[in-house]
Motif scaffolding. Structure first.
Motif, PDB file in Angstrom:
ATOM      1  N   SER A 130       0.838  -1.186   0.000  1.00 50.12           N
ATOM      2  CA  SER A 130       0.000   0.000   0.000  1.00 50.12           C
ATOM      3  C   SER A 130       0.877   1.241   0.000  1.00 50.12           C
ATOM      4  CB  SER A 130      -0.934   0.008   1.222  1.00 50.12           C
ATOM      5  OG  SER A 130      -0.176   0.105   2.422  1.00 50.12           O
ATOM      6  N   LEU A 131       0.252   2.366  -0.310  1.00 46.04           N
ATOM      7  CA  LEU A 131       0.936   3.648  -0.302  1.00 46.04           C
ATOM      8  C   LEU A 131       0.436   4.452   0.892  1.00 46.04           C
ATOM      9  CD1 LEU A 131       0.690   4.641  -4.086  1.00 46.04           C
ATOM     10  CD2 LEU A 131       2.570   3.471  -2.920  1.00 46.04           C
ATOM     11  N   PRO A 132       1.274   4.686   1.897  1.00 45.17           N
ATOM     12  CA  PRO A 132       0.842   5.494   3.033  1.00 45.17           C
ATOM     13  C   PRO A 132       0.371   6.870   2.577  1.00 45.17           C
ATOM     14  CG  PRO A 132       2.883   4.364   3.549  1.00 45.17           C
ATOM     15  CD  PRO A 132       2.633   4.149   2.086  1.00 45.17           C
ATOM     16  N   LEU A 133      -0.753   7.296   3.104  1.00 41.61           N
ATOM     17  CA  LEU A 133      -1.314   8.597   2.754  1.00 41.61           C
ATOM     18  C   LEU A 133      -0.615   9.701   3.538  1.00 41.61           C
ATOM     19  CD1 LEU A 133      -5.059   7.525   2.696  1.00 41.61           C
ATOM     20  CD2 LEU A 133      -3.511   7.747   0.760  1.00 41.61           C
ATOM     21  N   SER A 134      -0.867  10.927   3.136  1.00 41.53           N
ATOM     22  CA  SER A 134      -0.214  12.108   3.716  1.00 41.53           C
ATOM     23  C   SER A 134       1.298  12.056   3.506  1.00 41.53           C
ATOM     24  CB  SER A 134      -0.518  12.248   5.212  1.00 41.53           C
ATOM     25  OG  SER A 134      -1.891  12.215   5.453  1.00 41.53           O
ATOM     26  N   ARG A 135       1.728  11.348   2.492  1.00 44.71           N
ATOM     27  CA  ARG A 135       3.141  11.206   2.184  1.00 44.71           C
ATOM     28  C   ARG A 135       3.347  11.332   0.669  1.00 44.71           C
ATOM     29  NH1 ARG A 135       6.116  12.280   6.142  1.00 44.71           N
ATOM     30  NH2 ARG A 135       7.841  10.930   5.488  1.00 44.71           N
ATOM     31  N   VAL A 136       4.615  11.422   0.289  1.00 46.70           N
ATOM     32  CA  VAL A 136       4.978  11.578  -1.118  1.00 46.70           C
ATOM     33  C   VAL A 136       5.782  10.361  -1.566  1.00 46.70           C
ATOM     34  CG1 VAL A 136       6.252  12.987  -2.775  1.00 46.70           C
ATOM     35  CG2 VAL A 136       4.970  14.079  -0.936  1.00 46.70           C
ATOM     36  N   HIS A 137       5.443   9.847  -2.733  1.00 44.89           N
ATOM     37  CA  HIS A 137       6.049   8.639  -3.271  1.00 44.89           C
ATOM     38  C   HIS A 137       6.623   8.927  -4.657  1.00 44.89           C
ATOM     39  CE1 HIS A 137       3.785   6.369  -0.134  1.00 44.89           C
ATOM     40  NE2 HIS A 137       2.933   7.359  -0.335  1.00 44.89           N
ATOM     41  N   GLU A 138       7.585   8.109  -5.064  1.00 47.02           N
ATOM     42  CA  GLU A 138       8.235   8.300  -6.364  1.00 47.02           C
ATOM     43  C   GLU A 138       7.958   7.104  -7.262  1.00 47.02           C
ATOM     44  OE1 GLU A 138      12.668   9.394  -8.164  1.00 47.02           O
ATOM     45  OE2 GLU A 138      12.502   8.365  -6.233  1.00 47.02           O
ATOM     46  N   ILE A 139       7.692   7.395  -8.534  1.00 44.29           N
ATOM     47  CA  ILE A 139       7.537   6.354  -9.551  1.00 44.29           C
ATOM     48  C   ILE A 139       8.471   6.688 -10.700  1.00 44.29           C
ATOM     49  CG2 ILE A 139       5.970   5.115 -11.074  1.00 44.29           C
ATOM     50  CD1 ILE A 139       3.660   6.084  -9.372  1.00 44.29           C
ATOM     51  N   CYS A 140       9.339   5.756 -11.053  1.00 44.40           N
ATOM     52  CA  CYS A 140      10.263   5.956 -12.158  1.00 44.40           C
ATOM     53  C   CYS A 140      10.056   4.846 -13.184  1.00 44.40           C
ATOM     54  CB  CYS A 140      11.705   5.987 -11.649  1.00 44.40           C
ATOM     55  SG  CYS A 140      12.243   4.484 -10.787  1.00 44.40           S
ATOM     56  N   GLY A 141      10.851   4.889 -14.246  1.00 49.31           N
ATOM     57  CA  GLY A 141      10.750   3.871 -15.286  1.00 49.31           C
ATOM     58  C   GLY A 141       9.941   4.347 -16.476  1.00 49.31           C
ATOM     59  N   ARG A 142      10.050   3.607 -17.563  1.00 47.16           N
ATOM     60  CA  ARG A 142       9.392   4.008 -18.811  1.00 47.16           C
ATOM     61  C   ARG A 142       7.876   3.943 -18.731  1.00 47.16           C
ATOM     62  NH1 ARG A 142      12.096  -0.014 -22.841  1.00 47.16           N
ATOM     63  NH2 ARG A 142      12.164  -1.233 -20.902  1.00 47.16           N
ATOM     64  N   ALA A 143       7.335   3.097 -17.866  1.00 44.99           N
ATOM     65  CA  ALA A 143       5.890   2.970 -17.733  1.00 44.99           C
ATOM     66  C   ALA A 143       5.380   3.648 -16.460  1.00 44.99           C
ATOM     67  CB  ALA A 143       5.485   1.495 -17.747  1.00 44.99           C
TER      68      ALA A 143
END
Length: 210
Positions: free
Chosen positions: A25-38
């Motif tokens: 899961s992605l904790p809320l009230s936080r910032v996440h990173e997504i990398c890659g071609r897709a």
């Protein structure tokens, strides 16, 4: 637990997360990173997952005017309600993170996506985390921030980092999803036959539905 309980600022502590698959899961009230071609495909899937849980928006998608790979809105119709999306196109690079920070601080939107030309620095990421926490206390939602970065990413201080790459074969559409970093979970990889389908972990076992 209902969606409104899950994403409201009046939830239990610790802050809840948005389930994206079994035991992930992605904790809320936080910032996440997504990398890659897709990376944009995974961000759209997360947005779709969130709207399925919450049944309300808006979702802000911030992408600079000079970015050639803009979202194809016609292709999003089957994934996201058009009325749930608000697109922002800053003219200057520094305005991308400024816009994201202000939206997160307001708590008026459950999700803010920023398509960046390069990973931001530690100070910028800390400001975004603080803005999301402020928004959770003063706005309608515990806002979720997604930073889309090219290559292998590398923004310091993010809550989680994900990488998504196409892994298509003749006659088969497939992606490889990797959780590269998470504060509370180990690295892990999955193979997705299609977005919205039950993923498989890298060893081939079922990893639950998304």
């Amino acid at each position: 637990m209902t969606a409104h309980t899950l994403l409201s600022r009046k939830t239990h502590r610790p802050p809840p997360g948005l389930p994206v698959m079994e035991q992930a899961s992605l904790p809320l009230s936080r910032v996440h990173e997504i990398c890659g071609r897709a990376r944009r495909s995974w961000a759209v899937h997360i947005a779709s997952r969130l709207l399925a849980e919450l049944r309300t928006g808006p979702i802000f998608w911030i992408s600079p005017t000079w970015e050639h790979n803009q979202l194809n809105t016609d292709g999003l119709v089957s994934l996201l309600p058009p009325q749930s999306l608000i697109f922002l196109s800053p003219l200057r690079a520094e305005d991308i993170l400024w816009s994201m920070e202000e939206i997160l601080r307001s708590g008026a939107a459950p999700l803010v996506v920023a398509d960046l030309p390069a990973p931001p620095g530690m100070t910028a990421v800390r400001r975004l985390h603080l803005a999301a926490e402020t928004g959770a206390g003063e706005g309608r939602f515990r806002p979720l921030g997604l930073l889309l970065t090219p290559g292998n990413g590398g923004a310091p201080g993010v809550e989680t980092r994900w990488q998504m790459e196409p892994d298509h074969r003749p006659g088969q559409t497939r992606w490889r999803l990797e959780r590269l970093r998470a504060r509370m979970a180990p690295p892990k990889s999955w193979s997705l036959d299609r977005l919205g389908s039950p993923p498989q972990d890298h060893a081939g076992g079922r990893a639950g539905g998304i």
